[in-house]
Scaffold this motif. Structure first.
Motif, PDB file in Angstrom:
ATOM      1  N   ARG A   9     -13.295   9.139  -7.709  1.00 50.34           N
ATOM      2  CA  ARG A   9     -12.831   9.423  -6.350  1.00 50.34           C
ATOM      3  C   ARG A   9     -11.974  10.692  -6.331  1.00 50.34           C
ATOM      4  N   HIS A  47       0.827  -1.211   0.000  1.00 45.48           N
ATOM      5  CA  HIS A  47       0.000   0.000   0.000  1.00 45.48           C
ATOM      6  C   HIS A  47       0.865   1.267   0.000  1.00 45.48           C
ATOM      7  N   ARG A  86       0.877   4.224  -2.885  1.00 39.80           N
ATOM      8  CA  ARG A  86       0.545   5.586  -2.469  1.00 39.80           C
ATOM      9  C   ARG A  86       1.729   6.530  -2.717  1.00 39.80           C
ATOM     10  N   ASP A 134     -13.746   0.912  -5.586  1.00 39.67           N
ATOM     11  CA  ASP A 134     -13.987   1.435  -4.242  1.00 39.67           C
ATOM     12  C   ASP A 134     -12.754   2.107  -3.641  1.00 39.67           C
ATOM     13  N   THR A 135     -11.575   1.755  -4.109  1.00 37.35           N
ATOM     14  CA  THR A 135     -10.337   2.327  -3.571  1.00 37.35           C
ATOM     15  C   THR A 135      -9.458   2.806  -4.721  1.00 37.35           C
ATOM     16  N   CYS A 136      -8.649   3.823  -4.444  1.00 35.83           N
ATOM     17  CA  CYS A 136      -7.717   4.320  -5.456  1.00 35.83           C
ATOM     18  C   CYS A 136      -6.601   5.099  -4.780  1.00 35.83           C
ATOM     19  N   HIS A 196     -17.135   6.222  -5.299  1.00 36.66           N
ATOM     20  CA  HIS A 196     -16.493   5.245  -6.175  1.00 36.66           C
ATOM     21  C   HIS A 196     -15.853   5.956  -7.371  1.00 36.66           C
ATOM     22  N   LYS A 215     -12.523  -2.903   0.725  1.00 37.15           N
ATOM     23  CA  LYS A 215     -11.402  -2.092   1.216  1.00 37.15           C
ATOM     24  C   LYS A 215     -10.068  -2.647   0.736  1.00 37.15           C
ATOM     25  N   GLU A 216     -10.072  -3.883   0.252  1.00 40.35           N
ATOM     26  CA  GLU A 216      -8.851  -4.531  -0.218  1.00 40.35           C
ATOM     27  C   GLU A 216      -9.109  -5.228  -1.542  1.00 40.35           C
TER      28      GLU A 216
END
Length: 309
Positions: free
Chosen positions: A180, A39, A43, A138-140, A186, A228-229
């Motif tokens: 996002r 992660h 990032r 859902d994540t980026c 999303h 979340k993952e």
């Protein structure tokens, strides 16, 4: 007997990805787990992209001119039907395990779905057919860069699909109707076949954020059901990733494809080079911007200890 899923990561998760133990050692002798290191890596790439985006904003202050330049620098039309384009198509087929009857756009969406997982974009495909596809993310890690990056990635994916599709493929038009990077829950990418779902032509090359013809077909996922993952960090997936054709990838394969990815900079730096041909000026601006960013990281006293750890 309890049916509760145990979401604790296995002790050996990531054992083949790093040199000795499944952890990364910081300069302050802190061990970071493989999961966290993955992660942090993505990032970090996105953070670099955010700074490069600021450099491009300095060089091209006007949004319209900046987005037009970014799209023109990512155009792949010249590759269509060439040996390089055919090689890209074959590489995509090998990666995804695509069947011969799957057209270029469908294959590109399978590859993009897999690529999303490697760079920790957790989500789901909610529609996939010859005339329409829809995917929710859902994540980026790159949601800090800005709307320009949301637009250019959508434009670039459409270009790649156009190359893979060949001369006689079904024409598709990609739109990101939620992002996002623009503050939405999303990212939602919708592709439509313009022969089946006609729309007025785009006024600008970067008009890739709606409206769409099939808005009534959108299938939103409630926030409490969001991932979340990505798959390789979820116990119900056996800590492996599988694409829509059930091709399986280990966490080691995902790490090796995702961690070195230039996600966050790959679609920005080319436009910086074009906007400022003088290499010395580019180096000077980059040095100044990154030095300021580094100092701002440590500017708040309350954050110094946490950031350094």
């Amino acid at each position: 007997m309890s049916k509760k899923i145990d979401d604790r990561f296995p002790n050996d998760l990531g054992k083949d990805c790093l040199a000795s133990i499944p952890a990364v050692k910081t300069p302050w002798d802190r061990l970071i787990s493989f999961h966290d290191a993955y992660h942090y890596a993505l990032r970090h790439n996105a953070s670099m992209g955010a700074v490069f985006m600021q450099i491009l904003r300095v060089l091209i202050p006007d949004y319209d001119q900046r987005m037009t330049a970014m799209c023109r620098n990512m155009t792949m039309a010249s590759l269509k039907g060439t040996p390089a384009g055919e090689a890209m198509k074959q590489n995509s087929a090998n990666l995804t395990g695509a069947f011969p009857f799957i057209n270029g756009y469908q294959m590109e969406m399978i590859q993009s779905d897999h690529d999303d997982e490697t760079i920790l974009l957790a989500g789901r495909v909610v529609d996939y057919n010859h005339y329409r596809f829809e995917k929710e993310l859902d994540t980026c890690p790159a949601d800090i860069i800005g709307s320009e990056y949301c637009r250019i990635t959508t434009y670039a994916f459409g270009q790649l699909g156009n190359v893979l599709n060949g001369e006689d493929g079904i024409p598709m038009d990609l739109h990101m109707v939620e992002a996002r990077g623009c503050g939405d829950l999303h990212c939602r990418l919708v592709g439509e076949n313009r022969e089946k779902y006609p729309m007025p032509p785009k006024e600008k090359i970067y008009d890739v954020m709606g409206p769409i013809a099939t808005a009534d077909q959108i299938q939103p996922t409630p926030e409490e059901e969001c991932f979340k993952e990505v798959q390789c960090f979820r116990s119900e997936c056996g800590y492996k990733s599988r694409n829509g054709l059930n091709k399986e990838f280990t966490v080691k394969e995902m790490w090796e494809q995702g961690a070195p990815n230039l996600f966050g900079t790959n679609m920005i730096v080319p436009s910086i080079i074009v906007a400022e041909p003088d290499e010395e000026k580019r180096k000077h601006l980059t040095k100044c911007m990154f030095e300021a960013t580094g100092k701002m990281t440590f500017s708040e006293f309350a954050a110094i200890k946490g950031v350094r750890e």
